[in-house]
Design a protein around this motif. Structure first.
Motif, mmCIF file in Angstrom:
data_model
loop_
_atom_site.group_PDB
_atom_site.id
_atom_site.type_symbol
_atom_site.label_atom_id
_atom_site.label_comp_id
_atom_site.label_asym_id
_atom_site.label_seq_id
_atom_site.Cartn_x
_atom_site.Cartn_y
_atom_site.Cartn_z
ATOM 1 N N TYR A 144 0.833 -1.203 0.000
ATOM 2 C CA TYR A 144 0.000 0.000 0.000
ATOM 3 C C TYR A 144 0.873 1.261 0.000
ATOM 4 O O TYR A 144 0.590 2.226 -0.719
ATOM 5 C CB TYR A 144 -0.892 0.048 1.237
ATOM 6 N N ALA A 145 1.924 1.247 0.839
ATOM 7 C CA ALA A 145 2.797 2.417 0.940
ATOM 8 C C ALA A 145 3.422 2.740 -0.412
ATOM 9 O O ALA A 145 3.544 3.910 -0.796
ATOM 10 C CB ALA A 145 3.880 2.178 1.993
ATOM 11 N N PHE A 146 3.820 1.696 -1.140
ATOM 12 C CA PHE A 146 4.430 1.901 -2.454
ATOM 13 C C PHE A 146 3.424 2.533 -3.408
ATOM 14 O O PHE A 146 3.706 3.532 -4.070
ATOM 15 C CB PHE A 146 4.938 0.574 -3.010
ATOM 16 N N ARG A 147 2.225 1.945 -3.490
ATOM 17 C CA ARG A 147 1.207 2.462 -4.400
ATOM 18 C C ARG A 147 0.783 3.883 -4.006
ATOM 19 O O ARG A 147 0.593 4.747 -4.876
ATOM 20 C CB ARG A 147 -0.006 1.526 -4.406
ATOM 21 N N ALA A 148 0.648 4.141 -2.714
ATOM 22 C CA ALA A 148 0.276 5.480 -2.256
ATOM 23 C C ALA A 148 1.333 6.507 -2.661
ATOM 24 O O ALA A 148 1.010 7.655 -2.981
ATOM 25 C CB ALA A 148 0.095 5.478 -0.739
ATOM 26 N N THR A 149 2.590 6.085 -2.678
ATOM 27 C CA THR A 149 3.676 6.978 -3.088
ATOM 28 C C THR A 149 3.621 7.236 -4.586
ATOM 29 O O THR A 149 3.894 8.357 -5.046
ATOM 30 C CB THR A 149 5.035 6.381 -2.679
ATOM 31 N N VAL A 150 3.277 6.212 -5.349
ATOM 32 C CA VAL A 150 3.099 6.379 -6.795
ATOM 33 C C VAL A 150 2.060 7.466 -7.077
ATOM 34 O O VAL A 150 2.214 8.276 -7.992
ATOM 35 C CB VAL A 150 2.661 5.050 -7.449
ATOM 36 N N LYS A 151 1.031 7.516 -6.251
ATOM 37 C CA LYS A 151 -0.092 8.423 -6.498
ATOM 38 C C LYS A 151 0.172 9.866 -6.073
ATOM 39 O O LYS A 151 -0.642 10.740 -6.373
ATOM 40 C CB LYS A 151 -1.338 7.898 -5.777
ATOM 41 N N ASN A 152 1.285 10.123 -5.366
ATOM 42 C CA ASN A 152 1.536 11.485 -4.901
ATOM 43 C C ASN A 152 3.010 11.850 -5.047
ATOM 44 O O ASN A 152 3.842 11.442 -4.245
ATOM 45 C CB ASN A 152 1.116 11.625 -3.437
ATOM 46 N N PRO A 153 3.349 12.639 -6.066
ATOM 47 C CA PRO A 153 4.755 13.034 -6.307
ATOM 48 C C PRO A 153 5.370 13.863 -5.189
ATOM 49 O O PRO A 153 6.587 14.017 -5.129
ATOM 50 C CB PRO A 153 4.672 13.854 -7.605
ATOM 51 N N LYS A 154 4.538 14.404 -4.280
ATOM 52 C CA LYS A 154 5.074 15.218 -3.186
ATOM 53 C C LYS A 154 5.720 14.372 -2.095
ATOM 54 O O LYS A 154 6.446 14.904 -1.256
ATOM 55 C CB LYS A 154 3.947 16.057 -2.560
ATOM 56 N N LYS A 191 8.149 12.378 0.006
ATOM 57 C CA LYS A 191 9.614 12.413 0.018
ATOM 58 C C LYS A 191 10.257 11.056 0.259
ATOM 59 O O LYS A 191 11.406 10.826 -0.145
ATOM 60 C CB LYS A 191 10.085 13.400 1.094
ATOM 61 N N ALA A 192 9.547 10.167 0.950
ATOM 62 C CA ALA A 192 10.151 8.868 1.268
ATOM 63 C C ALA A 192 9.075 7.805 1.387
ATOM 64 O O ALA A 192 7.925 8.097 1.747
ATOM 65 C CB ALA A 192 10.950 8.947 2.562
ATOM 66 N N GLU A 201 0.497 -0.953 -10.412
ATOM 67 C CA GLU A 201 0.607 0.079 -11.434
ATOM 68 C C GLU A 201 1.532 1.215 -11.020
ATOM 69 O O GLU A 201 1.542 1.644 -9.879
ATOM 70 C CB GLU A 201 -0.783 0.641 -11.760
ATOM 71 N N GLY A 202 2.332 1.695 -11.969
ATOM 72 C CA GLY A 202 3.119 2.900 -11.784
ATOM 73 C C GLY A 202 4.434 2.706 -11.049
ATOM 74 O O GLY A 202 4.745 1.654 -10.518
ATOM 75 N N THR A 203 5.228 3.775 -11.073
ATOM 76 C CA THR A 203 6.520 3.809 -10.365
ATOM 77 C C THR A 203 6.600 5.128 -9.608
ATOM 78 O O THR A 203 5.801 6.039 -9.822
ATOM 79 C CB THR A 203 7.697 3.729 -11.351
ATOM 80 N N HIS A 204 7.565 5.236 -8.724
ATOM 81 C CA HIS A 204 7.784 6.502 -8.031
ATOM 82 C C HIS A 204 9.284 6.758 -7.913
ATOM 83 O O HIS A 204 10.109 5.840 -7.989
ATOM 84 C CB HIS A 204 7.112 6.509 -6.650
ATOM 85 N N SER A 205 9.633 8.018 -7.720
ATOM 86 C CA SER A 205 11.038 8.406 -7.613
ATOM 87 C C SER A 205 11.406 8.867 -6.201
ATOM 88 O O SER A 205 12.494 9.389 -5.983
ATOM 89 C CB SER A 205 11.355 9.518 -8.617
ATOM 90 N N ALA A 206 10.494 8.675 -5.244
ATOM 91 C CA ALA A 206 10.799 9.038 -3.858
ATOM 92 C C ALA A 206 11.891 8.116 -3.316
ATOM 93 O O ALA A 206 12.071 6.996 -3.802
ATOM 94 C CB ALA A 206 9.543 8.918 -2.995
ATOM 95 N N THR A 219 12.301 4.089 -8.921
ATOM 96 C CA THR A 219 13.256 4.644 -9.879
ATOM 97 C C THR A 219 14.230 5.640 -9.260
ATOM 98 O O THR A 219 15.169 6.066 -9.911
ATOM 99 C CB THR A 219 12.509 5.343 -11.028
ATOM 100 N N GLY A 220 13.993 6.040 -8.009
ATOM 101 C CA GLY A 220 14.877 7.001 -7.366
ATOM 102 C C GLY A 220 15.908 6.324 -6.475
ATOM 103 O O GLY A 220 16.237 5.145 -6.666
#
Length: 373
Positions: free
Chosen positions: A236-246, A248-249, A293-298, A324-325
Motif C-alpha cells: 500500500y505504501a508503495f502504491r500510495a507513493t506512486v499516487k503522490n509526487p510530493k 519524500k520517502a 501500477e506505476g513507479t515513483h522516484s521518492a 526509480t529514485g
C-alpha cells in the motif's frame, strides 16, 4: 504427532509479541494450550481467549487502582497491558463475525483508555473517502499544539487495525514526526463498523481520501510527508507513493503484494471462511492488481527476507526494481524463531527483527522529513 499444538498459534504469538505482549504472559498461556488433551481448534481458541481475558481483567483492576491513587505512569502502563491482551484476542481468526466484532470493540475501548494517559496527543479522526469513512488516529510527537508537523502515513493489511499501528508510530513520534494510523479497507473499524471491504477500488479511494485529509489539516504539512507500511501495508505504501509526487520517502517492511505472492503458500484461512469473506470484496485478487501500477522516484527503503514463503526473493526484487529514485534494502538473514513447517508465515522472518529494523526505518524517514536530523 509431528508438531506441538502451540505451533498452530505461531502467527498469533508473533503478532502479539510485536505489539508488545509480555513474553512471560505469552508463555504462561501457551502452557495452558499445551495442556489441552485432544487437539481441537475450538478448544485452543477458547483457552487462548479465556486466558488473555483473565489477564486483561487483572491489569484493568491494577489500572483502576493506579488511576485512583494518581499514579498516571503506572495507569498508562497497565492500560497498555490491557490493550495488548485484547489485541492478542483480536489476532485469532474467529469465524463468528459477531464475536469478532465484540472482541474488537473491547480492544478499541481499552486502547482509548490507554491513549488518555499518554503524554503525547493522540487524536481520533474519520477520513472521508468515496468508499466510506476511514477511522484513524493522529499520533503527535508532543501536545499537538504546533503547526506544520512533518507527517508519516502508516499502512497495514488484512487482519490489522489502527491500534496495532502504534508500533510504527512510536519510533517516529520520538523523532518529532506526526503519524496517521488509518484503518485501511478490510481492517479494524473500517470493516467491522463501516463495512468497507478490501479491494483495489476501495484502497485507491482510501489513498486519495487520506491525502485530501492531510492537505486540509491545519497542523500537518502536506509538502513534508512519507509513507510507511508493513506486510500488505508495505505494498500500500508503495502504491500510495506512486499516487503522490510530493511524497519524500517510502518505507516498505516485508511488503506483500498479493499478485506477486506464491498463491499456493497463502493459508486456507485467508482464502475462504466467514471472516475472510467478510473482509474481502468479490473481485479481490483481480482488483488488487491496481497496486502494481506505476513507479515513483521518492527515496525508498525496503526490508525483506529469503525465508518469507509468500514473497520470494524474486518477487521482493520486482518491487524494489519498480522504484526509480534512490533506494536501499535491508536483507534479513536471521532464520525465524516462531515457525514450523506447517505454520510458516509471511510476517515472521522480518517481523521478528522489527525491534531493530524499526530504528533504521525511522532514521531513514527522519533524515528526509526533518532538516539537520
Amino acid at each position: 504427532m509431528k508438531w506441538a499444538i502451540r505451533d498452530l498459534l505461531n502467527p498469533v504469538v508473533t503478532r502479539s509479541m510485536l505489539f508488545g505482549s509480555d513474553p512471560f504472559d505469552v508463555e504462561s498461556i501457551l502452557k495452558k494450550v499445551d495442556a489441552i488433551k485432544v487437539m481441537s481448534g475450538k478448544q485452543i481458541q477458547a483457552v487462548w481467549l479465556g486466558e488473555w481475558e483473565e489477564k486483561a481483567k487483572r491489569y484493568s483492576e491494577l489500572c483502576d487502582k493506579a488511576e485512583a491513587a494518581g499514579n498516571k505512569i503506572s495507569a498508562r502502563a497497565y492500560a497498555k497491558m490491557v490493550t495488548e491482551c485484547r489485541y492478542a484476542c483480536f489476532m485469532i481468526n474467529i469465524e463468528d463475525v459477531e464475536n469478532k466484532r465484540e472482541i474488537y470493540s473491547r480492544l478499541e475501548e481499552s486502547y482509548k483508555r490507554y491513549i488518555s494517559f499518554c503524554k503525547n496527543k493522540v487524536e481520533y479522526a474519520e477520513i472521508e473517502t468515496k468508499a466510506g469513512k476511514i477511522p484513524a488516529y493522529i499520533h503527535y510527537p508532543d501536545s499537538g499544539r504546533k503547526t506544520g508537523y512533518p507527517t508519516v502515513i502508516t499502512y497495514s493489511g488484512i487482519g490489522s487495525c489502527k491500534e496495532e499501528l502504534e508500533m510504527l508510530a512510536a519510533p517516529l513520534n520520538e523523532r518529532g514526526i506526526a503519524v496517521i494510523t488509518p484503518d485501511m479497507p478490510g481492517a479494524g473499524a473500517a470493516i467491522i463498523h463501516n463495512n468497507i471491504k478490501c479491494g483495489g477500488k476501495q484502497l485507491e479511494a482510501a489513498f486519495d481520501g487520506i491525502y485530501k485529509f492531510v492537505k486540509a489539516h491545519k497542523k500537518l504539512d502536506e509538502k513534508n510527508i512519507a509513507n510507511f507500511g508493513l506486510c500488505m501495508g508495505g505494498g500500500y505504501a508503495f502504491r500510495a507513493t506512486v499516487k503522490n509526487p510530493k511524497v519524500k520517502a517510502c518505507v516498505s517492511l516485508f511488503p506483500l503484494l498479493m499478485n506477486f505472492a506464491d498463491q499456493s503458500s497463502i493459508p486456507v484461512w485467508m482464502k475462504r471462511g466467514k471472516w475472510s469473506s467478510y473482509q474481502y470484496c468479490e473481485d479481490y485478487l483481480e482488483s488488487m492488481r491496481v497496486l502494481e501500477e506505476g513507479t515513483h522516484s521518492a527515496d525508498f527503503l525496503m526490508a525483506y527476507s529469503d525465508d518469507d514463503n509468500w514473497m520470494s526473493h524474486d518477487a521482493s526484487q520486482r518491487l524494489l526494481d519498480k522504484a526509480t529514485g534512490y533506494k536501499e534494502s535491508i536483507h534479513i538473514e536471521d532464520k525465524p524463531a516462531y515457525v514450523s513447517e506447517e505454520t510458516i508465515m509471511h510476517a515472521m522472518p522480518v517481523g521478528e527483527q522489527y525491534h531493530w529494523v524499526k530504528h533504521e526505518a525511522a532514521d531513514f524517514i527522519a533524515a528526509r522529513l526533518i532538516s539537520n536530523s
